[in-house]
Design an enzyme around this catalytic site. Sequence first.
Site, PDB file in Angstrom:
ATOM      1  N   LYS A  52      37.922  28.800  20.140  1.00 29.10           N
ATOM      2  CA  LYS A  52      38.185  30.235  20.265  1.00 29.10           C
ATOM      3  C   LYS A  52      37.601  30.917  19.037  1.00 29.10           C
ATOM      4  CE  LYS A  52      41.748  33.582  21.441  1.00 29.10           C
ATOM      5  NZ  LYS A  52      41.139  34.689  20.675  1.00 29.10           N
TER       6      LYS A  52
ATOM      7  N   PHE B  63      29.869  32.667  26.726  1.00 28.80           N
ATOM      8  CA  PHE B  63      30.840  31.740  27.324  1.00 28.80           C
ATOM      9  C   PHE B  63      31.098  31.959  28.809  1.00 28.80           C
ATOM     10  CE2 PHE B  63      33.554  34.888  24.963  1.00 28.80           C
ATOM     11  CZ  PHE B  63      34.044  35.579  26.053  1.00 28.80           C
TER      12      PHE B  63
ATOM     13  N   ARG C  59      44.596  38.821  33.721  1.00 31.52           N
ATOM     14  CA  ARG C  59      45.100  37.583  33.123  1.00 31.52           C
ATOM     15  C   ARG C  59      45.382  36.547  34.193  1.00 31.52           C
ATOM     16  NH1 ARG C  59      45.644  38.026  27.844  1.00 31.52           N
ATOM     17  NH2 ARG C  59      45.766  40.149  27.003  1.00 31.52           N
TER      18      ARG C  59
ATOM     19  N   LYS D 148      44.719  30.298  26.175  1.00 32.19           N
ATOM     20  CA  LYS D 148      44.399  30.238  24.750  1.00 32.19           C
ATOM     21  C   LYS D 148      45.404  29.319  24.059  1.00 32.19           C
ATOM     22  CE  LYS D 148      46.833  34.643  24.001  1.00 32.19           C
ATOM     23  NZ  LYS D 148      46.705  36.037  23.508  1.00 32.19           N
TER      24      LYS D 148
END
Length: 284
Positions: A48, A120, A190, A196
């Site tokens: 991340k 990404f 979401r 994460k």
Amino acid sequence: MQRRSLLSLFSLFFLWRPHAQAATPPSIWLANSYQAHTDLRNFWVSEKFDGVRGYWNGQQLLTRGGTVLHPPAWFTQGWPNTPFEGELWAGRGQFTTAVSVIQQTQAVDADWQKLRFMVFDLPKHTGTFTERISAYETLVATLGLMWVEAVPQTQVASAAMLKQLLHDKVSAGAEGLMLHRANATYKSGRSNDQLKVKTYDDAEARVVGHMRGTGQFAGQTGALLVETRQGQRFKLGTGLRSEDRQTPPAIGEWVTYRYRGLTDKGLPRFASFLRIQPDIEKRP
């Protein structure tokens, strides 16, 4: 995280005004937080990156909030008309550098040369994430630009392996890890198909007020009154430095805070201010 003088950085936030806003912010895929019961065999894992999320819509480079960025022409020269997204990244621990660069309305070549665009995902690709990895790697290889890189993906077989990888990455200065479900298609909003992984929980809230300080903080901001996306309000004072209290985030700005779980009322426990979040559209 290494930081410049926060006072000078906050001045940039208040002085900066974008030349234009996109008609609507891009519909992007957002992550939920990792839970221990997740079957990791179905996920790809990557670092991340602690930067500013960027979205190339085929013509312009945007933040997740829809702000049009103004990189030098060479930065996006040759980019395709196919959307792709990534992180505008200046390196581990260099979040404030990335912020100061993307806020420029008159691009400075030497500053933009500090950034890499870490690709990404491909939002309009209809395949699975595994298929999109190959596609974005091909795109980056075709571009052949030193400042555009494909985010490497790997897989782990167990929670213990994920924990060790997280430890290794964070020890080296990374923010955390990202998990993407291998067979997931791109979606907006979401989702548990994207997670994460950090050593702490964090979230975003909008500043709706400034609370006066008392005692040692008299004459300064004692705390921020913030509102979550769910409409819950709470005071955020822990973590504010003296520069933050003298020049607090403006009303309407979004901030990121750390916390340790939720109370029975759904409010964050031990919330602590982390930073202003520059890539979310400001609202009054």
